[in-house]
Write an enzyme that holds these catalytic residues in place. Structure first.
Site, PDB file in Angstrom:
ATOM      1  N   ASP A  37       0.569  -0.969  -0.022  1.00  0.00           N
ATOM      2  CA  ASP A  37       0.001   0.095   0.081  1.00  0.00           C
ATOM      3  C   ASP A  37       0.798   1.158   0.118  1.00  0.00           C
ATOM      4  O   ASP A  37       1.800   1.310   0.982  1.00  0.00           O
ATOM      5  CB  ASP A  37      -0.988   0.100   0.948  1.00  0.00           C
ATOM      6  CG  ASP A  37      -2.155   0.623   1.051  1.00  0.00           C
ATOM      7  OD1 ASP A  37      -1.842   1.737   0.347  1.00  0.00           O
ATOM      8  OD2 ASP A  37      -3.082   0.440   2.086  1.00  0.00           O
ATOM      9  N   THR A  78      -6.894   3.217  -2.457  1.00  0.00           N
ATOM     10  CA  THR A  78      -6.549   1.869  -1.944  1.00  0.00           C
ATOM     11  C   THR A  78      -7.508   0.808  -2.482  1.00  0.00           C
ATOM     12  O   THR A  78      -7.349  -0.174  -3.043  1.00  0.00           O
ATOM     13  CB  THR A  78      -6.526   1.823  -0.506  1.00  0.00           C
ATOM     14  OG1 THR A  78      -5.514   2.515  -0.142  1.00  0.00           O
ATOM     15  CG2 THR A  78      -6.475   0.291   0.076  1.00  0.00           C
ATOM     16  N   LYS A 160      -5.650  -4.027   6.380  1.00  0.00           N
ATOM     17  CA  LYS A 160      -6.859  -3.393   6.311  1.00  0.00           C
ATOM     18  C   LYS A 160      -7.847  -4.443   5.893  1.00  0.00           C
ATOM     19  O   LYS A 160      -7.470  -5.194   4.828  1.00  0.00           O
ATOM     20  CB  LYS A 160      -6.776  -2.269   5.100  1.00  0.00           C
ATOM     21  CG  LYS A 160      -6.038  -1.001   5.436  1.00  0.00           C
ATOM     22  CD  LYS A 160      -5.697  -0.151   4.405  1.00  0.00           C
ATOM     23  CE  LYS A 160      -4.867   1.214   4.602  1.00  0.00           C
ATOM     24  NZ  LYS A 160      -4.816   2.198   3.589  1.00  0.00           N
ATOM     25  N   ASP A 161      -9.049  -4.190   6.023  1.00  0.00           N
ATOM     26  CA  ASP A 161     -10.378  -5.106   5.666  1.00  0.00           C
ATOM     27  C   ASP A 161     -10.543  -5.079   4.008  1.00  0.00           C
ATOM     28  O   ASP A 161     -10.358  -6.226   3.361  1.00  0.00           O
ATOM     29  CB  ASP A 161     -11.576  -4.825   6.180  1.00  0.00           C
ATOM     30  CG  ASP A 161     -11.972  -3.342   6.156  1.00  0.00           C
ATOM     31  OD1 ASP A 161     -11.408  -2.556   5.358  1.00  0.00           O
ATOM     32  OD2 ASP A 161     -12.906  -2.923   6.977  1.00  0.00           O
ATOM     33  N   ARG A 162     -10.451  -3.945   3.498  1.00  0.00           N
ATOM     34  CA  ARG A 162     -10.552  -3.741   2.018  1.00  0.00           C
ATOM     35  C   ARG A 162      -9.108  -4.632   1.226  1.00  0.00           C
ATOM     36  O   ARG A 162      -9.268  -4.924   0.011  1.00  0.00           O
ATOM     37  CB  ARG A 162     -10.797  -2.450   1.596  1.00  0.00           C
ATOM     38  CG  ARG A 162      -9.554  -1.338   1.914  1.00  0.00           C
ATOM     39  CD  ARG A 162     -10.177  -0.154   1.480  1.00  0.00           C
ATOM     40  NE  ARG A 162      -9.180   1.121   1.802  1.00  0.00           N
ATOM     41  CZ  ARG A 162      -9.486   1.796   3.018  1.00  0.00           C
ATOM     42  NH1 ARG A 162     -10.438   1.534   3.673  1.00  0.00           N
ATOM     43  NH2 ARG A 162      -8.709   2.786   3.358  1.00  0.00           N
ATOM     44  N   ASP A 351      -0.957  -0.693  -4.695  1.00  0.00           N
ATOM     45  CA  ASP A 351      -2.421  -0.218  -5.058  1.00  0.00           C
ATOM     46  C   ASP A 351      -2.384   1.288  -5.561  1.00  0.00           C
ATOM     47  O   ASP A 351      -3.447   1.791  -6.073  1.00  0.00           O
ATOM     48  CB  ASP A 351      -3.384  -0.238  -3.716  1.00  0.00           C
ATOM     49  CG  ASP A 351      -2.867   0.474  -2.442  1.00  0.00           C
ATOM     50  OD1 ASP A 351      -1.732   0.791  -2.562  1.00  0.00           O
ATOM     51  OD2 ASP A 351      -3.556   0.380  -1.576  1.00  0.00           O
ATOM     52  N   HIS A 352      -1.267   2.162  -5.228  1.00  0.00           N
ATOM     53  CA  HIS A 352      -1.152   3.426  -5.801  1.00  0.00           C
ATOM     54  C   HIS A 352       0.276   3.877  -5.206  1.00  0.00           C
ATOM     55  O   HIS A 352       0.833   3.060  -4.390  1.00  0.00           O
ATOM     56  CB  HIS A 352      -2.191   4.417  -5.184  1.00  0.00           C
ATOM     57  CG  HIS A 352      -2.296   4.323  -3.673  1.00  0.00           C
ATOM     58  ND1 HIS A 352      -1.663   4.679  -2.734  1.00  0.00           N
ATOM     59  CD2 HIS A 352      -3.296   3.657  -3.011  1.00  0.00           C
ATOM     60  CE1 HIS A 352      -1.779   4.487  -1.556  1.00  0.00           C
ATOM     61  NE2 HIS A 352      -3.094   3.842  -1.556  1.00  0.00           N
ATOM     62  N   HIS A 491      -2.747  10.711  -2.035  1.00  0.00           N
ATOM     63  CA  HIS A 491      -2.685  10.375  -3.303  1.00  0.00           C
ATOM     64  C   HIS A 491      -3.854  10.276  -3.926  1.00  0.00           C
ATOM     65  O   HIS A 491      -5.060  10.551  -3.285  1.00  0.00           O
ATOM     66  CB  HIS A 491      -2.274   8.736  -3.395  1.00  0.00           C
ATOM     67  CG  HIS A 491      -2.792   7.901  -2.275  1.00  0.00           C
ATOM     68  ND1 HIS A 491      -4.094   7.586  -2.576  1.00  0.00           N
ATOM     69  CD2 HIS A 491      -2.446   7.771  -0.986  1.00  0.00           C
ATOM     70  CE1 HIS A 491      -4.337   6.939  -1.490  1.00  0.00           C
ATOM     71  NE2 HIS A 491      -3.272   6.653  -0.424  1.00  0.00           N
TER      72      HIS A 491
END
Length: 551
Positions: A37, A78, A160-162, A351-352, A491
């Site tokens: 991440d 994210t 993180k959950d996501r 993710d970015h 971001h």
């Protein structure tokens, strides 16, 4: 044709025909998908000389590296990032338009993985109303499940959950994320009614207490961290209530001030914790131990949580990546031992990426700034009153997305669809007068645009979902982002500092090499699908990285 060429062609043809079918259809025992991440591609080069040989360098030198990989849509955040890596598509198709967004029918913000029909499993106090139900297309992990008649095991783990849920997909056996109230991993009823015994056993180890009882100091003498800025700068937030944003960090003391287990997600020991959980999953689920390929997804969330507070130039970020390098080495050694060297495939991406701290850029005469959207709803409604008297046209402003009050027009018998288009054009023209705004696009312009359009407009089109996104989308100038972050950064933009991320492949089915050709992040899923000989995800717009398969 010369006789020698005929003979050579004969032997080549005979050799191809003689290849056993199992080689044509052979697959790795395990795929491990790693998303870091908020990781820039440049970190691989900036910190290279301090990396060991068994982590990032191993993936870079013994695997295949795409040096010019980019996100091909905005916003670069994210939820959409994880969804795009694993679906091979963009928000225009998979529907995850942000981490949270304004739901037009519910008239409120919703989280990208929130599911009110689900409950937490593993902790009565934890956040567990979670599932991937808002993701509108299949993932490469779903496709592996479908191909194997659900015999493949798919597990996702993240802080993180996501970061756990979206990569694992709809059909996963499990997804686990960190509960900062209890310092344990939890799941939801989407996957199970109770935690497996191996997870209960892992949680009982109490590793967060161990990590938070030590001191975080730099791996090497701090004067060697020349790849970063000074340790004490005005551009960083103070971690855990500390007086200065400087090393060392006495975590035991800071924990008492900052509220317990939540501190862990800000320090690199969270990555060690996640690797231990991944190793436990491999053992507990016996992943990679039979003829059916399994899939483990790992998302390292801590670099993003810390990075927002300190920015990409902080010593804390460099030390995080040097420690993450050691965590990756530990993971790869475990895979060699448990699955077998050459029998698994790994990919690593992000993710970015991340913007430089805007205030730092401003102080160094680089164009940058802070855009305030806090009063934008009221400002726009006041502006539109003279054109639409008696109507509050703007219903909600969510980041760079503006949502109209459609009821104000639909409930007016004198109104027509043309009025909405006029309102959108007026808003766009108004926004173009605001400092820091590079462009603004009305929904009808985006919906009629070509999906493959180049430039920033094309990125906005690919990030825009007709049913979920706003009526007007704002793009800020390079170096600009939302106000309120004089320390730290963020971001989300379509600019290269947010889009250029690592794309590394290693192991089974991957040749050594590199490429500087442009590849969108949507090429990861079809590349892994090609290695697995399964069909591409349902909304896939990417293509396999051809150079990876070619000598």
């Amino acid at each position: 044709m010369k006789p020698s060429i005929i003979i050579l062609a004969f032997f080549v043809s005979a050799n191809v025909l003689a290849q056993p079918a199992r080689q044509v259809n052979e697959r790795p025992k395990l795929v491990v998908g790693i998303v870091v991440d908020q990781m820039r591609q440049e970190y691989l080069y900036r910190f290279y000389n301090k990396f060991g040989n068994g982590g990032f360098k191993k993936l870079m030198n013994d695997g295949f590296m795409v040096k010019n990989a980019h996100y091909n849509y905005a916003p670069t955040v994210t939820g959409p990032g994880h969804a795009s890596v694993y679906t091979g598509s963009t928000p225009a198709y998979h529907g995850i338009i942000s981490n949270e967004w304004y739901d037009k029918s519910l008239k409120k913000e919703v989280n990208c993985v929130n599911d009110p029909t689900q409950k937490v499993v593993g902790s009565p106090e934890g956040k567990g109303d979670i599932s991937p139900w808002r993701l509108l297309t299949t993932t490469v992990t779903d496709e592996l499940k479908l191909f194997t008649q659900k015999r493949a095991k798919v597990v996702g783990v993240s802080i993180k959950d996501r970061g756990a849920v979206l990569p694992a997909g709809h059909m996963a056996d499990a997804a686990y994320w960190y509960d900062s109230k209890t310092g344990t991993f939890v799941s939801s009823t989407w996957y199970m009614s109770q935690l497996p015994q191996w997870v209960e056993k892992f949680n009982a180890l109490g590793l967060p207490d161990k990590y938070l009882s030590q001191e975080w100091k730099t791996l090497y003498p701090i004067e060697q961290y020349v790849e970063s800025g000074a340790d004490d700068t005005p551009y960083e937030n103070k971690l855990g209530g500390k007086d200065k944003p400087t090393f060392p960090y006495n975590l035991k003391e800071l924990r008492a001030k900052s509220g317990g287990y939540d501190l862990l997600v800000n320090v690199p020991f969270a990555n060690d914790f996640l690797v231990e959980m991944a190793k436990a999953a491999i053992d507990g689920e016996k992943m990679g131990q039979d003829e059916i390929t399994d899939f483990l997804t790992i998302s390292f969330s801590q670099p993003d949580i810390l990075g927002h507070g300190v920015g990409p130039n902080a010593v804390e970020i460099e030390d995080t990546y040097l420690r993450l390098d050691k965590s990756l080495e530990e993971l790869l050694k475990n895979l060699d031992s448990k699955v077998g060297a050459g029998k698994y495939t790994v990919f690593l991406s992000a993710d970015h990426a991340v913007a430089d701290v805007a205030q730092y850029l401003k102080d160094n005469k680089v164009p940058a700034g802070y855009f305030s959207a806090s009063n934008m709803k009221a400002t726009l409604n006041d502006f539109l009153k003279k054109y639409f008297p008696g109507k509050d046209v703007i219903e909600y402003v969510d980041g760079e997305q503006i949502f109209f009050n459609h009821d104000a027009f639909q409930n007016d018998p004198k109104a027509s669809g043309v009025e909405l288009m006029v309102a959108a054009e007026l808003v766009v023209n108004f926004l173009m007068t605001q400092e820091g705004v590079a462009n603004a696009y009305a929904e009808n312009v985006l919906r009629q645009g070509r999906y493959d359009e180049a430039g920033v407009k094309g990125m906005v089109i690919r990030g825009h979902h007709a049913k979920r996104s706003g009526d007007v989308v704002v793009v800020l100038e390079s170096g600009w982002y939302g106000a309120g972050r004089v320390q730290g950064t963020t971001h989300g933009s379509p600019y290269t500092y947010d889009t250029n991320v690592p794309m590394l492949f290693y192991g089974f089915g991957v040749r050594k090499g590199s490429s500087v050709r442009y590849h969108p992040i949507t090429d990861i899923a079809p590349t892994i699908s090609s290695i697995l000989h399964i069909k591409f995800p349902s909304g896939c717009t990417g293509q396999p990285v051809a150079e990876l398969f070619e000598d």
